[in-house]
Design a protein around this motif. Sequence first.
Motif, PDB file in Angstrom:
ATOM      1  N   TYR A  73       1.920  -2.196   8.858  1.00  0.00           N
ATOM      2  CA  TYR A  73       1.916  -0.825   8.356  1.00  0.00           C
ATOM      3  C   TYR A  73       1.815   0.145   9.528  1.00  0.00           C
ATOM      4  N   LEU A  74       2.156   1.392   9.252  1.00  0.00           N
ATOM      5  CA  LEU A  74       1.955   2.475  10.205  1.00  0.00           C
ATOM      6  C   LEU A  74       0.858   3.377   9.665  1.00  0.00           C
ATOM      7  N   SER A  75      -0.119   3.686  10.499  1.00  0.00           N
ATOM      8  CA  SER A  75      -1.219   4.547  10.055  1.00  0.00           C
ATOM      9  C   SER A  75      -0.765   6.003  10.055  1.00  0.00           C
ATOM     10  N   GLN A  76      -1.447   6.810   9.254  1.00  0.00           N
ATOM     11  CA  GLN A  76      -1.092   8.220   9.188  1.00  0.00           C
ATOM     12  C   GLN A  76      -1.472   8.970  10.459  1.00  0.00           C
ATOM     13  N   LYS A  77      -2.569   8.554  11.094  1.00  0.00           N
ATOM     14  CA  LYS A  77      -3.026   9.215  12.300  1.00  0.00           C
ATOM     15  C   LYS A  77      -3.221   8.194  13.415  1.00  0.00           C
ATOM     16  N   THR A  78      -3.122   8.676  14.642  1.00  0.00           N
ATOM     17  CA  THR A  78      -3.382   7.820  15.789  1.00  0.00           C
ATOM     18  C   THR A  78      -4.859   7.437  15.805  1.00  0.00           C
ATOM     19  N   LEU A  79      -5.128   6.161  16.026  1.00  0.00           N
ATOM     20  CA  LEU A  79      -6.502   5.663  16.032  1.00  0.00           C
ATOM     21  C   LEU A  79      -6.983   5.507  17.465  1.00  0.00           C
ATOM     22  N   TRP A  80      -8.122   6.141  17.760  1.00  0.00           N
ATOM     23  CA  TRP A  80      -8.725   6.029  19.092  1.00  0.00           C
ATOM     24  C   TRP A  80     -10.164   5.575  18.944  1.00  0.00           C
ATOM     25  N   LEU A  81     -10.564   4.550  19.719  1.00  0.00           N
ATOM     26  CA  LEU A  81     -11.916   4.003  19.664  1.00  0.00           C
ATOM     27  C   LEU A  81     -12.564   4.037  21.042  1.00  0.00           C
ATOM     28  N   ASN A  82     -13.876   4.293  21.078  1.00  0.00           N
ATOM     29  CA  ASN A  82     -14.621   4.230  22.338  1.00  0.00           C
ATOM     30  C   ASN A  82     -14.580   2.804  22.879  1.00  0.00           C
ATOM     31  N   SER A  83     -14.322   2.673  24.167  1.00  0.00           N
ATOM     32  CA  SER A  83     -14.196   1.333  24.740  1.00  0.00           C
ATOM     33  C   SER A  83     -15.287   0.981  25.749  1.00  0.00           C
ATOM     34  N   SER A  84     -16.063   1.965  26.191  1.00  0.00           N
ATOM     35  CA  SER A  84     -17.140   1.698  27.145  1.00  0.00           C
ATOM     36  C   SER A  84     -18.472   1.572  26.413  1.00  0.00           C
ATOM     37  N   TYR A  85     -19.306   0.648  26.861  1.00  0.00           N
ATOM     38  CA  TYR A  85     -20.617   0.490  26.219  1.00  0.00           C
ATOM     39  C   TYR A  85     -21.463   1.751  26.372  1.00  0.00           C
ATOM     40  N   LYS A  86     -21.208   2.519  27.422  1.00  0.00           N
ATOM     41  CA  LYS A  86     -21.975   3.746  27.632  1.00  0.00           C
ATOM     42  C   LYS A  86     -21.619   4.819  26.605  1.00  0.00           C
ATOM     43  N   ASP A  87     -20.457   4.678  25.963  1.00  0.00           N
ATOM     44  CA  ASP A  87     -20.100   5.611  24.891  1.00  0.00           C
ATOM     45  C   ASP A  87     -20.999   5.430  23.679  1.00  0.00           C
ATOM     46  N   PHE A  88     -21.655   4.268  23.583  1.00  0.00           N
ATOM     47  CA  PHE A  88     -22.450   3.947  22.403  1.00  0.00           C
ATOM     48  C   PHE A  88     -23.950   4.110  22.617  1.00  0.00           C
TER      49      PHE A  88
ATOM     50  N   LEU B 110       0.842  -1.195   0.000  1.00  0.00           N
ATOM     51  CA  LEU B 110       0.000   0.000   0.000  1.00  0.00           C
ATOM     52  C   LEU B 110       0.875   1.242   0.000  1.00  0.00           C
ATOM     53  N   LEU B 111       0.550   2.187  -0.841  1.00  0.00           N
ATOM     54  CA  LEU B 111       1.294   3.426  -0.922  1.00  0.00           C
ATOM     55  C   LEU B 111       0.849   4.367   0.188  1.00  0.00           C
ATOM     56  N   SER B 112       1.705   5.321   0.516  1.00  0.00           N
ATOM     57  CA  SER B 112       1.375   6.311   1.535  1.00  0.00           C
ATOM     58  C   SER B 112       0.097   7.057   1.148  1.00  0.00           C
ATOM     59  N   GLY B 113      -0.845   7.139   2.091  1.00  0.00           N
ATOM     60  CA  GLY B 113      -2.118   7.803   1.836  1.00  0.00           C
ATOM     61  C   GLY B 113      -3.214   6.865   1.369  1.00  0.00           C
ATOM     62  N   SER B 114      -2.886   5.593   1.142  1.00  0.00           N
ATOM     63  CA  SER B 114      -3.884   4.623   0.690  1.00  0.00           C
ATOM     64  C   SER B 114      -4.808   4.229   1.840  1.00  0.00           C
ATOM     65  N   ASP B 115      -6.037   3.871   1.485  1.00  0.00           N
ATOM     66  CA  ASP B 115      -6.966   3.342   2.487  1.00  0.00           C
ATOM     67  C   ASP B 115      -6.503   1.955   2.907  1.00  0.00           C
ATOM     68  N   TYR B 116      -6.475   1.726   4.216  1.00  0.00           N
ATOM     69  CA  TYR B 116      -6.039   0.427   4.711  1.00  0.00           C
ATOM     70  C   TYR B 116      -7.097  -0.640   4.455  1.00  0.00           C
TER      71      TYR B 116
ATOM     72  N   LYS C 101       0.616   5.314   6.424  1.00  0.00           N
ATOM     73  CA  LYS C 101       1.742   6.234   6.201  1.00  0.00           C
ATOM     74  C   LYS C 101       2.849   5.533   5.448  1.00  0.00           C
ATOM     75  N   GLU C 102       3.127   4.296   5.886  1.00  0.00           N
ATOM     76  CA  GLU C 102       4.175   3.522   5.222  1.00  0.00           C
ATOM     77  C   GLU C 102       4.123   2.075   5.680  1.00  0.00           C
ATOM     78  N   LYS C 103       4.718   1.227   4.865  1.00  0.00           N
ATOM     79  CA  LYS C 103       4.890  -0.162   5.271  1.00  0.00           C
ATOM     80  C   LYS C 103       6.110  -0.242   6.168  1.00  0.00           C
ATOM     81  N   VAL C 104       5.959  -0.950   7.284  1.00  0.00           N
ATOM     82  CA  VAL C 104       7.048  -1.038   8.251  1.00  0.00           C
ATOM     83  C   VAL C 104       7.895  -2.275   8.017  1.00  0.00           C
ATOM     84  N   THR C 105       7.248  -3.437   7.886  1.00  0.00           N
ATOM     85  CA  THR C 105       7.989  -4.685   7.722  1.00  0.00           C
ATOM     86  C   THR C 105       7.030  -5.799   7.338  1.00  0.00           C
TER      87      THR C 105
END
Length: 342
Positions: free
Chosen positions: A157-172, A31-37, A96-100
């Motif tokens: 791969y390394l993502s372009q941005k840090t990924l954060w997800l809601n982890s509590s059921y009350k967030d949903f 995957l090239l830099s900027g590609s959808d994972y 962002k890039e392929k790491v290994t």
Amino acid sequence: MKLKTLSVFTGALLVASLFVYSNENKRGTDLLSGSDYVKGLDLNKIQKISLSFNKSEKLTLTRDSDQFVLENHKSYPAKTDVVNDLIYKIASIQVKEKVTSVDGEDDLKKYGLDKNKRKYLIELFDNNDNKTISIRVGNAYKGKGNYLYKEGGEDVYLSQKTLWLNSSYKDFINTVLLEANDADIEMVTLKTDKTLEIARGDEGFSVLSPKNSKYKKDKVQEYVKNFSSISFDEYYSLTEPRVQGLHFDKDIKIKLKNKLIYKISLAKDNEDHFVKLSALLDEVSNKFVVKKDDGKEELQKIEDVIKAQADAQKFNIGRGAWVYKIDKSIYEKLAKKSNFFM
């Protein structure tokens, strides 16, 4: 040029060409830099979303008709906008890039991608319960992105941005039970130690029945404003043992201008406080007759009532099948005795 020299030169060119071809062909699969994972994600075919976190925490969202529910939290309805935001985050992960390339679980430990250390595991399932996507999200790299790995693959791969997800059921879920602004309220019937009828008049709200000159208007106005936002702390299905023996001995009916009535029933069990809700319409005909001389105001009233009928049905499906635990302060604001208004 001698034949031997030419042969050596030609051979070197062939080796170099093979190297370039091999390298370009390999890069063509990366995957090239900027590609959808995640490529070609069909949102309509997502039947289930499973999110696993550290310490074996897990959330499972399953599609039920036109919404998602929290499958492993009593199938309570999830907020559509929050689920949509989650799906958008998954679909928008860019590299962002392929790491290994790795060979087994041991190689993934360095990036926090092994089964025991990964930050998130995102799994999507289709209508046939087939797993279509399985992504591990690992350590963050200098706050600029997270390591990514698709289970069954070999590339990190390394993502372009840090990924954060809601982890509590009350967030949903939407923890706001009811929002009834005083501008929309026509009458409130409160049953605690007495039955009080609070009605809107030309000068605001007042106690209509029973008549008592000691009832203060400012106290009445203060009380009616309590319905603008009622939230809960926890929810239970009607069949759960925790709520089976509750005695709902206090009632409130809130009648809106569009004839929609919210009924609130209150119960107290030692230091815990509970509420049940339902919605109905106040003596509304099943048939509406539109006259030729009806103006916009009359037509709007009919439209408001039809909408209220739909709102009542939706409210009962979403809220009526549950008992909610509320904070003590909310209970005390709602379950006022008659002397509060004096």
